[in-house]
Design an enzyme around this catalytic site. Sequence first.
Site, short mmCIF file in Angstrom:
data_model
loop_
_atom_site.label_atom_id
_atom_site.label_comp_id
_atom_site.label_asym_id
_atom_site.label_seq_id
_atom_site.Cartn_x
_atom_site.Cartn_y
_atom_site.Cartn_z
N GLY A 43 23.93 11.61 11.26
CA GLY A 43 25.15 11.69 10.50
C GLY A 43 27.01 11.43 10.66
O GLY A 43 27.38 10.44 10.66
N CYS A 44 27.21 12.87 12.21
CA CYS A 44 28.31 12.75 11.87
C CYS A 44 28.99 10.89 13.04
O CYS A 44 30.02 10.94 13.14
CB CYS A 44 28.88 13.69 13.06
SG CYS A 44 28.70 15.09 11.60
N THR A 45 27.66 10.78 13.62
CA THR A 45 28.02 9.73 14.63
C THR A 45 28.54 8.09 13.98
O THR A 45 29.42 8.11 14.58
CB THR A 45 27.04 9.53 15.49
OG1 THR A 45 26.92 10.71 16.57
CG2 THR A 45 27.31 7.85 16.49
N ALA A 48 31.99 9.19 12.41
CA ALA A 48 33.02 8.58 13.18
C ALA A 48 32.93 6.81 13.39
O ALA A 48 34.08 6.30 13.26
CB ALA A 48 32.26 9.67 14.19
#
Length: 152
Positions: A43-45, A48
């Site tokens: 999710g964070c990738t 970003a």
Amino acid sequence: MLEVGTKAPEFTLPDQDGNPVSLSDFLGKKVVLYFYPRDNTPGCTRQACAFAGAFGQFKALNTVVIGVSKDSVASHRKFADKYTLPFLLLSDPELTVLQAYGVWQEKKMYGKVSMGVVRSTYLIDEEGVIQAVMPKVKPDTNAAQILELLSK
């Protein structure tokens, strides 16, 4: 979480190169301050990379993008290099800024309760005042939501 119309708490944290970055460095520009749980997670990738993909649009709107997590400077450096992230990633292992912005909260996953970062975004205006508060954002649509807000 903080409320729209309040002054954004000032801070200084190291970026992915270890350089100190303060919120006040960006007076005169809008700031997208997004908080995320962890480098290199799916999710964070995606979040970003969505911000990276829209970076030119943010820049054209005189807007700085800053990601904050409790990951180390070294972790941020690897994350930024791996995905060619063109914006600042700030390291907050002491949780000072995460707590000041109210994003360090109790989370429940699979019935287990733990403390962690709730994926949230603040839009801060040129004078350092919070213009928008977005709690529990979706990683795939967060960047587009903010661009929509900025274009109004």
